[in-house]
Design a protein around this motif. Structure first.
Motif, PDB file in Angstrom:
ATOM      1  N   ASN A 181      72.435  43.738   1.358  1.00 42.47           N
ATOM      2  CA  ASN A 181      72.187  42.435   1.970  1.00 42.47           C
ATOM      3  C   ASN A 181      70.830  42.383   2.671  1.00 42.47           C
ATOM      4  O   ASN A 181      70.560  41.485   3.452  1.00 42.47           O
ATOM      5  CB  ASN A 181      73.305  42.074   2.960  1.00 42.47           C
ATOM      6  CG  ASN A 181      73.466  43.108   4.053  1.00 42.47           C
ATOM      7  OD1 ASN A 181      72.674  44.050   4.159  1.00 42.47           O
ATOM      8  ND2 ASN A 181      74.465  42.939   4.896  1.00 42.47           N
ATOM      9  N   TYR A 182      69.985  43.360   2.386  1.00 44.41           N
ATOM     10  CA  TYR A 182      68.628  43.397   2.938  1.00 44.41           C
ATOM     11  C   TYR A 182      67.825  42.255   2.326  1.00 44.41           C
ATOM     12  O   TYR A 182      67.703  42.140   1.109  1.00 44.41           O
ATOM     13  CB  TYR A 182      67.994  44.740   2.600  1.00 44.41           C
ATOM     14  CG  TYR A 182      66.696  45.065   3.315  1.00 44.41           C
ATOM     15  CD1 TYR A 182      66.655  45.245   4.688  1.00 44.41           C
ATOM     16  CD2 TYR A 182      65.517  45.224   2.596  1.00 44.41           C
ATOM     17  CE1 TYR A 182      65.479  45.576   5.335  1.00 44.41           C
ATOM     18  CE2 TYR A 182      64.333  45.559   3.224  1.00 44.41           C
ATOM     19  CZ  TYR A 182      64.318  45.735   4.597  1.00 44.41           C
ATOM     20  OH  TYR A 182      63.147  46.074   5.233  1.00 44.41           O
ATOM     21  N   THR A 183      67.259  41.395   3.163  1.00 45.86           N
ATOM     22  CA  THR A 183      66.559  40.205   2.688  1.00 45.86           C
ATOM     23  C   THR A 183      65.046  40.370   2.777  1.00 45.86           C
ATOM     24  O   THR A 183      64.537  41.281   3.438  1.00 45.86           O
ATOM     25  CB  THR A 183      66.968  38.979   3.522  1.00 45.86           C
ATOM     26  OG1 THR A 183      66.537  39.188   4.889  1.00 45.86           O
ATOM     27  CG2 THR A 183      68.479  38.774   3.497  1.00 45.86           C
ATOM     28  N   LYS A 184      64.344  39.458   2.110  1.00 44.35           N
ATOM     29  CA  LYS A 184      62.883  39.462   2.186  1.00 44.35           C
ATOM     30  C   LYS A 184      62.418  39.197   3.630  1.00 44.35           C
ATOM     31  O   LYS A 184      61.405  39.728   4.070  1.00 44.35           O
ATOM     32  CB  LYS A 184      62.310  38.384   1.254  1.00 44.35           C
ATOM     33  CG  LYS A 184      62.192  38.805  -0.204  1.00 44.35           C
ATOM     34  CD  LYS A 184      61.071  39.800  -0.382  1.00 44.35           C
ATOM     35  CE  LYS A 184      60.802  40.118  -1.846  1.00 44.35           C
ATOM     36  NZ  LYS A 184      60.113  39.043  -2.568  1.00 44.35           N
ATOM     37  N   THR A 185      63.182  38.377   4.348  1.00 45.16           N
ATOM     38  CA  THR A 185      62.831  38.090   5.748  1.00 45.16           C
ATOM     39  C   THR A 185      62.946  39.353   6.596  1.00 45.16           C
ATOM     40  O   THR A 185      62.056  39.660   7.404  1.00 45.16           O
ATOM     41  CB  THR A 185      63.768  37.004   6.323  1.00 45.16           C
ATOM     42  OG1 THR A 185      63.655  35.828   5.524  1.00 45.16           O
ATOM     43  CG2 THR A 185      63.390  36.675   7.760  1.00 45.16           C
ATOM     44  N   ALA A 186      64.037  40.114   6.407  1.00 43.74           N
ATOM     45  CA  ALA A 186      64.208  41.368   7.144  1.00 43.74           C
ATOM     46  C   ALA A 186      63.127  42.365   6.752  1.00 43.74           C
ATOM     47  O   ALA A 186      62.601  43.103   7.597  1.00 43.74           O
ATOM     48  CB  ALA A 186      65.591  41.958   6.870  1.00 43.74           C
ATOM     49  N   ALA A 187      62.764  42.387   5.459  1.00 44.13           N
ATOM     50  CA  ALA A 187      61.708  43.290   4.991  1.00 44.13           C
ATOM     51  C   ALA A 187      60.368  42.941   5.632  1.00 44.13           C
ATOM     52  O   ALA A 187      59.573  43.831   5.953  1.00 44.13           O
ATOM     53  CB  ALA A 187      61.604  43.223   3.471  1.00 44.13           C
ATOM     54  N   LYS A 188      60.128  41.655   5.849  1.00 52.86           N
ATOM     55  CA  LYS A 188      58.871  41.236   6.490  1.00 52.86           C
ATOM     56  C   LYS A 188      58.830  41.707   7.946  1.00 52.86           C
ATOM     57  O   LYS A 188      57.787  42.165   8.433  1.00 52.86           O
ATOM     58  CB  LYS A 188      58.726  39.719   6.427  1.00 52.86           C
ATOM     59  CG  LYS A 188      57.407  39.218   7.002  1.00 52.86           C
ATOM     60  CD  LYS A 188      57.267  37.707   6.871  1.00 52.86           C
ATOM     61  CE  LYS A 188      55.926  37.241   7.431  1.00 52.86           C
ATOM     62  NZ  LYS A 188      55.777  35.764   7.327  1.00 52.86           N
ATOM     63  N   VAL A 189      59.967  41.596   8.640  1.00 55.34           N
ATOM     64  CA  VAL A 189      60.018  42.060  10.035  1.00 55.34           C
ATOM     65  C   VAL A 189      59.731  43.556  10.097  1.00 55.34           C
ATOM     66  O   VAL A 189      58.927  44.015  10.921  1.00 55.34           O
ATOM     67  CB  VAL A 189      61.402  41.756  10.662  1.00 55.34           C
ATOM     68  CG1 VAL A 189      61.501  42.363  12.065  1.00 55.34           C
ATOM     69  CG2 VAL A 189      61.636  40.248  10.731  1.00 55.34           C
ATOM     70  N   ASP A 190      60.381  44.326   9.217  1.00 57.68           N
ATOM     71  CA  ASP A 190      60.143  45.773   9.186  1.00 57.68           C
ATOM     72  C   ASP A 190      58.689  46.083   8.836  1.00 57.68           C
ATOM     73  O   ASP A 190      58.087  46.987   9.418  1.00 57.68           O
ATOM     74  CB  ASP A 190      61.079  46.439   8.174  1.00 57.68           C
ATOM     75  CG  ASP A 190      62.509  46.556   8.677  1.00 57.68           C
ATOM     76  OD1 ASP A 190      62.691  46.596   9.908  1.00 57.68           O
ATOM     77  OD2 ASP A 190      63.434  46.602   7.848  1.00 57.68           O
ATOM     78  N   ALA A 191      58.146  45.342   7.869  1.00 58.71           N
ATOM     79  CA  ALA A 191      56.759  45.583   7.447  1.00 58.71           C
ATOM     80  C   ALA A 191      55.792  45.354   8.608  1.00 58.71           C
ATOM     81  O   ALA A 191      54.872  46.158   8.837  1.00 58.71           O
ATOM     82  CB  ALA A 191      56.411  44.665   6.272  1.00 58.71           C
ATOM     83  N   ILE A 192      55.991  44.287   9.346  1.00 59.17           N
ATOM     84  CA  ILE A 192      55.100  43.983  10.481  1.00 59.17           C
ATOM     85  C   ILE A 192      55.218  45.066  11.549  1.00 59.17           C
ATOM     86  O   ILE A 192      54.212  45.517  12.108  1.00 59.17           O
ATOM     87  CB  ILE A 192      55.434  42.588  11.055  1.00 59.17           C
ATOM     88  CG1 ILE A 192      54.965  41.504  10.065  1.00 59.17           C
ATOM     89  CG2 ILE A 192      54.779  42.388  12.423  1.00 59.17           C
ATOM     90  CD1 ILE A 192      55.387  40.105  10.435  1.00 59.17           C
ATOM     91  N   ASN A 193      56.437  45.510  11.831  1.00 55.17           N
ATOM     92  CA  ASN A 193      56.618  46.552  12.845  1.00 55.17           C
ATOM     93  C   ASN A 193      56.007  47.882  12.411  1.00 55.17           C
ATOM     94  O   ASN A 193      55.389  48.583  13.213  1.00 55.17           O
ATOM     95  CB  ASN A 193      58.107  46.722  13.156  1.00 55.17           C
ATOM     96  CG  ASN A 193      58.635  45.671  14.114  1.00 55.17           C
ATOM     97  OD1 ASN A 193      58.329  45.681  15.303  1.00 55.17           O
ATOM     98  ND2 ASN A 193      59.420  44.746  13.591  1.00 55.17           N
ATOM     99  N   VAL A 194      56.181  48.232  11.144  1.00 56.64           N
ATOM    100  CA  VAL A 194      55.611  49.483  10.634  1.00 56.64           C
ATOM    101  C   VAL A 194      54.087  49.425  10.678  1.00 56.64           C
ATOM    102  O   VAL A 194      53.423  50.385  11.092  1.00 56.64           O
ATOM    103  CB  VAL A 194      56.102  49.749   9.195  1.00 56.64           C
ATOM    104  CG1 VAL A 194      55.315  50.894   8.557  1.00 56.64           C
ATOM    105  CG2 VAL A 194      57.586  50.093   9.204  1.00 56.64           C
ATOM    106  N   LEU A 195      53.506  48.299  10.265  1.00 54.54           N
ATOM    107  CA  LEU A 195      52.044  48.159  10.289  1.00 54.54           C
ATOM    108  C   LEU A 195      51.519  48.132  11.721  1.00 54.54           C
ATOM    109  O   LEU A 195      50.410  48.614  11.990  1.00 54.54           O
ATOM    110  CB  LEU A 195      51.631  46.896   9.540  1.00 54.54           C
ATOM    111  CG  LEU A 195      51.854  46.940   8.018  1.00 54.54           C
ATOM    112  CD1 LEU A 195      51.594  45.586   7.390  1.00 54.54           C
ATOM    113  CD2 LEU A 195      50.950  48.004   7.382  1.00 54.54           C
ATOM    114  N   ALA A 196      52.315  47.570  12.649  1.00 53.91           N
ATOM    115  CA  ALA A 196      51.917  47.580  14.062  1.00 53.91           C
ATOM    116  C   ALA A 196      51.864  49.006  14.585  1.00 53.91           C
ATOM    117  O   ALA A 196      50.949  49.378  15.338  1.00 53.91           O
ATOM    118  CB  ALA A 196      52.893  46.741  14.887  1.00 53.91           C
ATOM    119  N   VAL A 197      52.838  49.845  14.179  1.00 53.38           N
ATOM    120  CA  VAL A 197      52.835  51.257  14.561  1.00 53.38           C
ATOM    121  C   VAL A 197      51.605  51.952  13.992  1.00 53.38           C
ATOM    122  O   VAL A 197      50.935  52.729  14.680  1.00 53.38           O
ATOM    123  CB  VAL A 197      54.134  51.947  14.072  1.00 53.38           C
ATOM    124  CG1 VAL A 197      54.001  53.468  14.159  1.00 53.38           C
ATOM    125  CG2 VAL A 197      55.321  51.479  14.895  1.00 53.38           C
TER     126      VAL A 197
END
Length: 647
Positions: A365-381
């Motif tokens: 049930n992993y969505t593109k919206t959830a993937a975007k949140v994770d992507a932004i957090n990972v790139l912020a790190v």
């Protein structure tokens, strides 16, 4: 030479959590190799090859020799072309004593004996511990972990095995807790040095000035959405980290995800309140002590039981107020990115994470919206880290997440670098090992991170509401609904796999409810005789349904007859004015209508359709839908042949 690596014995090679440096780990690994080989002498070159080639530890030969020669563990025997190594008799006896009396296996044996449980459970508990170790060290290294995780760690486990594992962790035994913690600590240290990401020595300074980003699920758990046990463990961890200099932040994207999930859950709660389903959930929590996966809906039901809230609106206000209090108390603040992340980088990582998740489990049930949140957090790190990706002492930031699959994906992607994510249990191991705090409750807190909850394989609050709606197609009695839900939960657990990445397949609630009602009719208290009586009573309703259907079609026939006269008059009068011709036209129309209705079967077909509709809407069919083949078959037999509505 036997080169089996026994991770459970590694902490027996070392002096508990005081040995946190690189040299001690190398000595322990060589000691483990020799002990496993019954202390038969091994050439130093073979030992070095084992460390470098088998365990993949980056180590220069001269440093390896220096470490071994400085240690008092070994006896060195010069040979013509090499030096033989074995443990001193004293050290071998010491290790053997530790393994016999202080290894985790010994404490498992003691626990099973004390609780009078089968010794067969020992292998299950050990396998679950191995799997817990795998999950905790997965992001520190990928290459060498599978070699130390036994195959049976991924097999099915029964409720009895899960409960034994959890009870072993909860058992109040300080020595056991210390050994267990040290076992995990050694695993983490092993993972760090085998991947070349290590620090030469673990010190408190490693964590000074670190900035960790929180995912939305961490925030939920800190607020109690996920159960009080998880909440207490995480708050304890946050307080430790605060004390050691770590600051916590959340991005605007994580906050928006938090808000979206709150809003969606409030909508679900409101619908469930209107349909009375939430009241049924509360009854199950109070009366039956049924375990559910913790979530917003279950949390709301518990808050309502505890009289903390009275409505969904009050619950929403409470969640947002608790969030503000949490941030203020633990100095959690928002992180401003100030446009430092590029849109194309976000999209690329978002698509990559989404694809990787779907590759692991297509129906996630992993969505593109959830993937975007994770992507932004990972790139912020990544942005906060700069170029420091290799050494823990230099790394400035991590993304604290509960998502073990994401953790594994990023670890594999990182390769020799350090992954951006870290799990709460990983963080606990590292921080507690540096706290120099022997407080027993800290060891107990760690075991709470490791527990396997049988509720992980039960339904969530949101699921139970949808299941109630589905079950109501088969029975509307609250007690029957609760009984089916509990039975479905047990069945769902029995068919589950304890696998960290793959979601198991379950029988659908629709199929299960149908089968369960059918089985209950045939096997439970209703019994064959009572079932036959219920069916016979239902069949007695057929004449009533047919009479009602005939009446409906008669009314339709009369309406058609009444309408034909004025319609025919209007049509004929449009072309002629003679009354005789009008009368003849009406008679002809009535004759045609009579011939069609008597010669064709559409009145009969209408009657049968109305009859079957009433049968399918009957209370019997709704309750015992799974056996409608017999019921429906008898209904069709009852109306077999042509039906004359005026007979």
């Amino acid at each position: 030479m036997n080169k089996n690596f026994n991770l459970f014995r590694l902490n027996c090679m070392m002096e508990d959590n005081k040995s946190k440096n690189y040299n001690a780990i190398i000595v322990s690994l060589v000691s483990e190799l020799l002990f496993e080989n019954d202390n038969v002498e091994i050439n130093r070159e073979e030992c070095y090859s084992y460390i470098v080639n088998d365990l993949k530890i980056k180590l220069q030969k001269d440093l390896f020799v220096k470490i071994l020669e400085k240690s008092t563990n070994f006896v060195h025997t010069p040979k013509q072309t090499d030096v033989g190594i074995k443990l001193t008799d004293k050290k071998y006896a010491e290790i053997n004593n530790n393994v016999t009396n202080h290894s985790i296996g010994k404490y498992i044996d003691d626990f099973l004996h004390k609780e009078k449980l089968s010794t067969d459970l020992k292998s299950s508990i050990e396998s679950l511990l191995f799997q817990a170790i795998y999950e905790n060290i997965n992001s520190f290294t990928i290459q060498n972990i599978d070699s130390i995780v036994p195959v049976n760690a991924k097999e099915n486990y029964s409720v009895e095995e899960i409960n034994a594992f959890n009870n072993f962790l909860s058992d109040s035994n300080r020595e056991k807790n210390t050994v267990l913690f040290n076992t995990f600590l050694k695993a983490v240290e092993f993972a760090i040095i085998t991947s070349g990401k290590g620090v030469s020595e673990f010190t408190k300074g490693v964590f000074e000035g670190k900035e960790y980003l929180l995912d939305a699920n961490i925030i939920f758990r800190l607020l109690g959405v996920g159960g009080t046990e998880r909440q207490a463990s995480l708050i304890n961890l946050i307080e430790q980290c605060n004390h050691q200099g770590i600051k916590f932040f959340y991005t605007n994207e994580s906050y928006q995800e938090f808000k979206r999930k709150v809003d969606a859950s409030i909508s679900d709660i409101k619908r469930a309140t209107e349909s009375k389903s939430i009241a049924l959930l509360e009854e199950m929590l109070i009366e039956d002590n049924v375990d559910f996966n913790q979530g917003f809906i279950t949390h709301y039901a518990q808050c309502k039981i505890d009289k903390q809230v009275r409505s969904p609106e009050q619950y929403e206000t409470k969640i947002m107020a608790d969030f503000r209090i949490l941030c203020q108390k633990h100095n959690i603040s928002t992180l401003s990115l100030n446009g430092n992340l590029k849109t194309r980088d976000i999209e690329r990582l978002q698509n990559g994470l989404f694809k990787a998740k779907k590759d692991i489990y297509e129906f996630s049930n992993y969505t593109k919206t959830a993937a975007k949140v994770d992507a932004i957090n990972v790139l912020a790190v990544k942005h906060l880290r700069g170029q420091n990706d290799y050494n823990y002492s230099d790394i400035k930031s991590f993304y604290l997440s509960t998502d073990r699959t994401l953790n594994g994906i990023l670890a594999e992607k990182a390769g020799d670098k350090i992954a951006e994510t870290i799990l709460p249990s990983q963080l606990f191991i590292l921080h507690n090992s540096l706290s120099d705090n022997g407080d027993e409750k800290d060891y107990e807190a760690f075991t709470k991170f490791l527990k396997r909850r049988t509720t992980e394989f039960k339904y969530s609050g949101r699921q139970v509401l949808s299941y109630i709606d589905e079950i109501r197609n088969h029975t509307v009695e609250p007690e029957n609904i609760k009984e089916i839900l509990k039975a479905y939960s047990d069945k769902k657990y029995d068919t589950s796999l304890l696998d960290i990445d793959v979601e198991p397949e379950y029988v659908s609630i629709k199929e299960f409810a149908e089968t369960y009602v059918d089985n209950k009719l045939k096997k439970a208290e209703v019994g064959d005789e009572k079932y036959k009586k219920v069916l016979e009573n239902a069949e007695k309703e057929f004449p009533k349904y047919l009479k009602s259907a005939k009446t409906t079609v008669k009314i339709i026939d009369v309406l058609i007859t009444i309408l034909i006269i004025p319609i025919t008059v209007l049509i004929v009068k449009k072309f002629v004015d003679e009354i005789l011709i009008v009368i003849i036209g009406v008679l002809i129309a009535e004759s045609i209508k009579f011939i069609l209705s008597s010669r064709l079967s559409f009145y009969s077909d209408w009657t049968k359709s109305i009859f079957m509709s009433k049968v399918e809407k009957s209370s019997y069919h709704k309750t015992f839908k799974s056996v409608d083949r017999t019921y429906i078959k008898k209904a069709k037999e009852f109306i077999d042949g042509e039906i004359k509505i005026w007979k």
